[in-house]
Design an enzyme around this catalytic site. Structure first.
Site, PDB file in Angstrom:
ATOM      1  N   TYR A   1      54.070  37.505  40.794  1.00 18.23           N
ATOM      2  CA  TYR A   1      53.490  37.179  39.497  1.00 18.23           C
ATOM      3  C   TYR A   1      53.590  35.852  39.409  1.00 18.23           C
ATOM      4  CZ  TYR A   1      52.834  42.110  38.272  1.00 18.23           C
ATOM      5  OH  TYR A   1      52.592  43.184  38.311  1.00 18.23           O
TER       6      TYR A   1
ATOM      7  N   ASP B   1      44.616  38.985  32.080  1.00 20.12           N
ATOM      8  CA  ASP B   1      44.308  37.207  32.221  1.00 20.12           C
ATOM      9  C   ASP B   1      44.161  36.750  31.029  1.00 20.12           C
ATOM     10  OD1 ASP B   1      41.273  38.364  34.002  1.00 20.12           O
ATOM     11  OD2 ASP B   1      41.683  37.975  31.717  1.00 20.12           O
TER      12      ASP B   1
ATOM     13  N   HIS C   1      46.799  46.926  29.673  1.00 26.81           N
ATOM     14  CA  HIS C   1      47.885  46.976  30.634  1.00 26.81           C
ATOM     15  C   HIS C   1      48.618  45.591  30.613  1.00 26.81           C
ATOM     16  CE1 HIS C   1      45.393  49.672  33.882  1.00 26.81           C
ATOM     17  NE2 HIS C   1      46.005  50.163  32.646  1.00 26.81           N
TER      18      HIS C   1
ATOM     19  N   CYS D   1      62.602  40.394  28.038  1.00 26.77           N
ATOM     20  CA  CYS D   1      64.023  40.834  28.640  1.00 26.77           C
ATOM     21  C   CYS D   1      64.212  42.162  28.864  1.00 26.77           C
ATOM     22  CB  CYS D   1      65.115  39.978  27.866  1.00 26.77           C
ATOM     23  SG  CYS D   1      66.641  40.847  28.117  1.00 26.77           S
TER      24      CYS D   1
ATOM     25  N   CYS E   1      67.184  43.299  26.174  1.00 27.27           N
ATOM     26  CA  CYS E   1      67.321  43.179  24.641  1.00 27.27           C
ATOM     27  C   CYS E   1      65.920  42.865  24.179  1.00 27.27           C
ATOM     28  CB  CYS E   1      68.220  41.957  24.399  1.00 27.27           C
ATOM     29  SG  CYS E   1      67.545  40.371  24.757  1.00 27.27           S
TER      30      CYS E   1
ATOM     31  N   CYS F   1      67.407  36.124  30.683  1.00 25.22           N
ATOM     32  CA  CYS F   1      67.299  35.882  29.302  1.00 25.22           C
ATOM     33  C   CYS F   1      68.481  35.035  28.518  1.00 25.22           C
ATOM     34  CB  CYS F   1      67.643  37.300  28.529  1.00 25.22           C
ATOM     35  SG  CYS F   1      67.696  37.318  26.853  1.00 25.22           S
TER      36      CYS F   1
ATOM     37  N   SER G   1      36.960  49.566  39.129  1.00 23.66           N
ATOM     38  CA  SER G   1      36.581  50.775  39.864  1.00 23.66           C
ATOM     39  C   SER G   1      36.878  52.229  39.433  1.00 23.66           C
ATOM     40  CB  SER G   1      37.682  50.581  41.290  1.00 23.66           C
ATOM     41  OG  SER G   1      39.060  50.289  40.847  1.00 23.66           O
TER      42      SER G   1
ATOM     43  N   VAL H   1      29.096  45.464  41.000  1.00 25.61           N
ATOM     44  CA  VAL H   1      28.500  45.167  42.165  1.00 25.61           C
ATOM     45  C   VAL H   1      28.324  46.197  43.156  1.00 25.61           C
ATOM     46  CG1 VAL H   1      29.029  42.477  42.068  1.00 25.61           C
ATOM     47  CG2 VAL H   1      30.577  44.364  43.232  1.00 25.61           C
TER      48      VAL H   1
HETATM   49  C1  BV8 Z   1      50.474  56.341  33.659  1.00 23.44           C
HETATM   50  C2  BV8 Z   1      48.818  45.908  35.532  1.00 23.44           C
HETATM   51  C3  BV8 Z   1      52.108  58.003  32.641  1.00 23.44           C
HETATM   52  C4  BV8 Z   1      49.886  45.192  36.433  1.00 23.44           C
HETATM   53  C5  BV8 Z   1      48.032  47.812  36.469  1.00 23.44           C
HETATM   54  C6  BV8 Z   1      46.969  60.582  40.524  1.00 23.44           C
HETATM   55  C7  BV8 Z   1      45.891  60.979  39.722  1.00 23.44           C
HETATM   56  C8  BV8 Z   1      45.941  60.190  38.391  1.00 23.44           C
HETATM   57  C9  BV8 Z   1      46.639  59.183  38.077  1.00 23.44           C
HETATM   58  C10 BV8 Z   1      47.777  59.038  38.861  1.00 23.44           C
HETATM   59  C11 BV8 Z   1      47.946  59.564  40.082  1.00 23.44           C
HETATM   60  N1  BV8 Z   1      49.162  59.086  40.484  1.00 23.44           N
HETATM   61  C12 BV8 Z   1      49.642  58.204  39.680  1.00 23.44           C
HETATM   62  C13 BV8 Z   1      48.903  58.056  38.544  1.00 23.44           C
HETATM   63  C14 BV8 Z   1      49.070  57.388  37.504  1.00 23.44           C
HETATM   64  C15 BV8 Z   1      48.742  55.874  37.736  1.00 23.44           C
HETATM   65  C16 BV8 Z   1      47.210  56.059  38.403  1.00 23.44           C
HETATM   66  O1  BV8 Z   1      46.348  55.919  37.910  1.00 23.44           O
HETATM   67  N2  BV8 Z   1      47.255  55.539  39.718  1.00 23.44           N
HETATM   68  C17 BV8 Z   1      46.027  55.342  40.315  1.00 23.44           C
HETATM   69  C18 BV8 Z   1      45.946  54.302  41.556  1.00 23.44           C
HETATM   70  C19 BV8 Z   1      45.630  56.693  41.136  1.00 23.44           C
HETATM   71  N3  BV8 Z   1      48.463  55.346  36.431  1.00 23.44           N
HETATM   72  C20 BV8 Z   1      49.647  54.693  35.836  1.00 23.44           C
HETATM   73  O2  BV8 Z   1      50.754  54.694  36.429  1.00 23.44           O
HETATM   74  C21 BV8 Z   1      49.669  54.351  34.493  1.00 23.44           C
HETATM   75  N4  BV8 Z   1      50.794  55.025  33.799  1.00 23.44           N
HETATM   76  O3  BV8 Z   1      50.064  57.144  34.104  1.00 23.44           O
HETATM   77  O4  BV8 Z   1      51.885  56.569  32.963  1.00 23.44           O
HETATM   78  C22 BV8 Z   1      53.161  58.331  32.307  1.00 23.44           C
HETATM   79  C23 BV8 Z   1      53.316  59.831  31.547  1.00 23.44           C
HETATM   80  C24 BV8 Z   1      54.354  59.932  31.326  1.00 23.44           C
HETATM   81  C25 BV8 Z   1      55.377  59.243  31.118  1.00 23.44           C
HETATM   82  C26 BV8 Z   1      55.649  57.921  31.753  1.00 23.44           C
HETATM   83  C27 BV8 Z   1      54.294  57.649  32.531  1.00 23.44           C
HETATM   84  C28 BV8 Z   1      49.927  52.844  34.444  1.00 23.44           C
HETATM   85  C29 BV8 Z   1      48.636  52.124  35.084  1.00 23.44           C
HETATM   86  C30 BV8 Z   1      48.689  50.635  35.037  1.00 23.44           C
HETATM   87  C31 BV8 Z   1      48.900  50.011  36.249  1.00 23.44           C
HETATM   88  N5  BV8 Z   1      48.832  48.530  36.147  1.00 23.44           N
HETATM   89  N6  BV8 Z   1      47.935  46.547  36.303  1.00 23.44           N
HETATM   90  C32 BV8 Z   1      49.132  43.926  36.980  1.00 23.44           C
HETATM   91  O5  BV8 Z   1      47.898  43.984  36.956  1.00 23.44           O
HETATM   92  O6  BV8 Z   1      50.075  43.107  37.970  1.00 23.44           O
HETATM   93  S1  BV8 Z   1      46.685  48.552  37.446  1.00 23.44           S
HETATM   94  C33 BV8 Z   1      45.536  47.408  37.952  1.00 23.44           C
HETATM   95  O7  BV8 Z   1      44.558  48.521  38.288  1.00 23.44           O
HETATM   96  C34 BV8 Z   1      44.943  46.536  37.094  1.00 23.44           C
HETATM   97  O8  BV8 Z   1      45.465  46.515  35.669  1.00 23.44           O
HETATM   98  C35 BV8 Z   1      43.596  46.658  37.068  1.00 23.44           C
HETATM   99  O9  BV8 Z   1      42.863  46.411  35.840  1.00 23.44           O
HETATM  100  C36 BV8 Z   1      43.596  48.082  37.249  1.00 23.44           C
HETATM  101  C37 BV8 Z   1      42.284  48.908  37.626  1.00 23.44           C
HETATM  102  O10 BV8 Z   1      41.594  48.111  38.777  1.00 23.44           O
HETATM  103  P1  BV8 Z   1      40.289  47.534  38.257  1.00 23.44           P
HETATM  104  O11 BV8 Z   1      40.470  46.702  37.081  1.00 23.44           O
HETATM  105  O12 BV8 Z   1      39.276  48.282  38.423  1.00 23.44           O
HETATM  106  O13 BV8 Z   1      40.130  46.386  39.657  1.00 23.44           O
HETATM  107  P2  BV8 Z   1      39.502  46.656  41.116  1.00 23.44           P
HETATM  108  O14 BV8 Z   1      39.991  45.701  42.218  1.00 23.44           O
HETATM  109  O15 BV8 Z   1      40.004  48.197  41.370  1.00 23.44           O
HETATM  110  O16 BV8 Z   1      38.189  47.202  41.141  1.00 23.44           O
HETATM  111  C38 BV8 Z   1      37.047  45.957  40.587  1.00 23.44           C
HETATM  112  C39 BV8 Z   1      35.902  46.431  40.635  1.00 23.44           C
HETATM  113  O17 BV8 Z   1      35.155  45.245  39.995  1.00 23.44           O
HETATM  114  C40 BV8 Z   1      35.110  46.916  41.686  1.00 23.44           C
HETATM  115  O18 BV8 Z   1      34.456  48.026  41.299  1.00 23.44           O
HETATM  116  C41 BV8 Z   1      34.373  46.023  42.198  1.00 23.44           C
HETATM  117  O19 BV8 Z   1      32.867  46.508  42.767  1.00 23.44           O
HETATM  118  C42 BV8 Z   1      33.871  45.361  40.832  1.00 23.44           C
HETATM  119  N7  BV8 Z   1      33.458  43.798  40.821  1.00 23.44           N
HETATM  120  C43 BV8 Z   1      33.927  42.822  41.855  1.00 23.44           C
HETATM  121  N8  BV8 Z   1      33.181  41.719  41.380  1.00 23.44           N
HETATM  122  C44 BV8 Z   1      32.446  41.877  40.521  1.00 23.44           C
HETATM  123  C45 BV8 Z   1      32.513  43.338  40.118  1.00 23.44           C
HETATM  124  N9  BV8 Z   1      31.683  43.825  39.223  1.00 23.44           N
HETATM  125  C46 BV8 Z   1      30.882  43.172  38.351  1.00 23.44           C
HETATM  126  N10 BV8 Z   1      30.816  41.781  38.693  1.00 23.44           N
HETATM  127  C47 BV8 Z   1      31.383  41.221  39.650  1.00 23.44           C
HETATM  128  N11 BV8 Z   1      31.089  39.908  39.919  1.00 23.44           N
HETATM  129 ZN    ZN Z   2      68.259  39.648  26.605  1.00 20.36          ZN
END
Ligand code: BV8
Ligand code: ZN
Length: 248
Positions: free
Chosen positions: A65, A102, A117, A125, A128, A148, A190, A215
């Site tokens: 991070y 971002d 997200h 923290c 707390c 903290c 994606s 893209v």
């Molecule tokens: C939850 C923050 C439930 C941290 C991120 C199986 C099936 C379905 C769901 C799940 C499963 N197994 C697990 C799950 C749930 C899981 C999930 O969906 N997993 C996926 C991988 C299958 N989801 C979770 O865990 C979520 N929470 O479900 O909780 C729950 C229920 C009850 C009780 C408790 C909990 C939480 C998900 C959040 C994860 N955090 N990020 C950090 O950033 O460090 S995810 C991360 O992926 C980012 O947030 C990001 O934004 C996100 C999605 O990725 P994209 O933004 O799409 O980026 P990517 O690189 O993939 O794609 C970029 C695209 O841009 C491409 O298509 C490319 O072609 C295009 N591109 C590139 N350049 C350009 C462009 N387009 C236009 N112009 C350009 N120039």
């Molecule tokens: Zn604290």
């Protein structure tokens, strides 16, 4: 570049919702997750973006991070972010729903931004709940795993990790915006991370005209009414121009 059907939709739309992902920030220099230079490449998301990994190895997660905080602190919004901020002024009801952490949409001037997200500029923290800015944690003795000042608990970035619930108000507001959208844009994502990736379908099921800007084709492309292939930083300024002409 834009079909007559689409231009008519843009002229008549009352409410617009825009889902953005890492792709909209790619032209600002922020690496995407799953592309060739994807940051997941070096590290596996399972190792880093989840709470257990953080508890087991806070230093490693913080290393990742800090790396991303440095990148994000050094970059600026690109023409795609600015075009969306201008588009917002042309419609009564316009919401940006971003998966990005971002803060570039707000920095570009967008007013209604729902951060599904979290935001890498905030930290809290785990014991707390006290919030800290990046500047404040830089004062921390142990930058590798900041503690903290109040209770010495571990401080974490204010982002949503895998397996964690999305912030309730941001999710509820995003779902409402998707349901009332006449046009729903999916830009630079994606569309595989849920529940964010369910929003385009929620919108479409409520009658929205679904437009994808990317893209390359994604899981969503077959369901979209309009797929515009290309860089969002190039397409969005042209779209803004086309809309402005519609309203003249
Ligand atoms: C939850 C923050 C439930 C941290 C991120 C199986 C099936 C379905 C769901 C799940 C499963 N197994 C697990 C799950 C749930 C899981 C999930 O969906 N997993 C996926 C991988 C299958 N989801 C979770 O865990 C979520 N929470 O479900 O909780 C729950 C229920 C009850 C009780 C408790 C909990 C939480 C998900 C959040 C994860 N955090 N990020 C950090 O950033 O460090 S995810 C991360 O992926 C980012 O947030 C990001 O934004 C996100 C999605 O990725 P994209 O933004 O799409 O980026 P990517 O690189 O993939 O794609 C970029 C695209 O841009 C491409 O298509 C490319 O072609 C295009 N591109 C590139 N350049 C350009 C462009 N387009 C236009 N112009 C350009 N120039
Ligand atoms: Zn604290």
């Amino acid at each position: 570049m834009f079909s007559e059907r689409f231009l008519t939709k843009l002229r008549n739309a009352r409410s617009i919702a825009v889902l953005t992902g890492a792709g909209i920030s790619a032209e600002s220099g922020v690496p995407t997750f799953r592309g060739d230079d994807g940051i997941w490449k070096k590290f596996k998301s399972e190792e880093l973006a989840n709470f257990d990994a953080f508890i087991q190895n806070p230093e490693l997660v913080w290393e990742w991070y800090w790396h991303r905080k440095q990148i994000i602190a050094s970059i600026r919004p690109n023409p795609g972010h600015y075009a969306l901020a201008e588009m917002e002024k042309l419609y009564n009801c316009f919401a940006i729903i971003t998966q990005n952490i971002d803060n570039l949409h707000r920095r570009a001037g967008s007013k209604t931004v729902y951060e599904l997200h979290g935001n890498i500029e905030r930290n809290y923290c785990i014991a707390c709940g006290k919030y800290f800015s990046n500047e404040e944690i830089l004062q921390s003795q142990d930058k590798k795993a900041p503690r903290c000042v109040t209770c010495n608990g571990l401080v974490r970035p204010d982002v949503v990790w895998f397996g964690e619930l999305l912030p309730q108000d941001a999710w509820n507001a995003s779902e409402r915006a998707a349901k009332r959208a006449d046009i729903f844009f999916s830009i630079g994502t994606s569309a595989i991370v849920y529940p964010a990736a369910s929003l385009p379908e929620i919108a479409k099921n409520e009658g929205a005209y679904l437009v994808e800007i990317n893209v390359e084709a994604t899981e969503l492309s077959l369901k979209a009414d309009e797929v515009i292939l290309g860089k969002s930083g190039e397409i969005l300024p042209k779209l803004l121009e086309a809309i402005t002409l519609q309203f003249q």
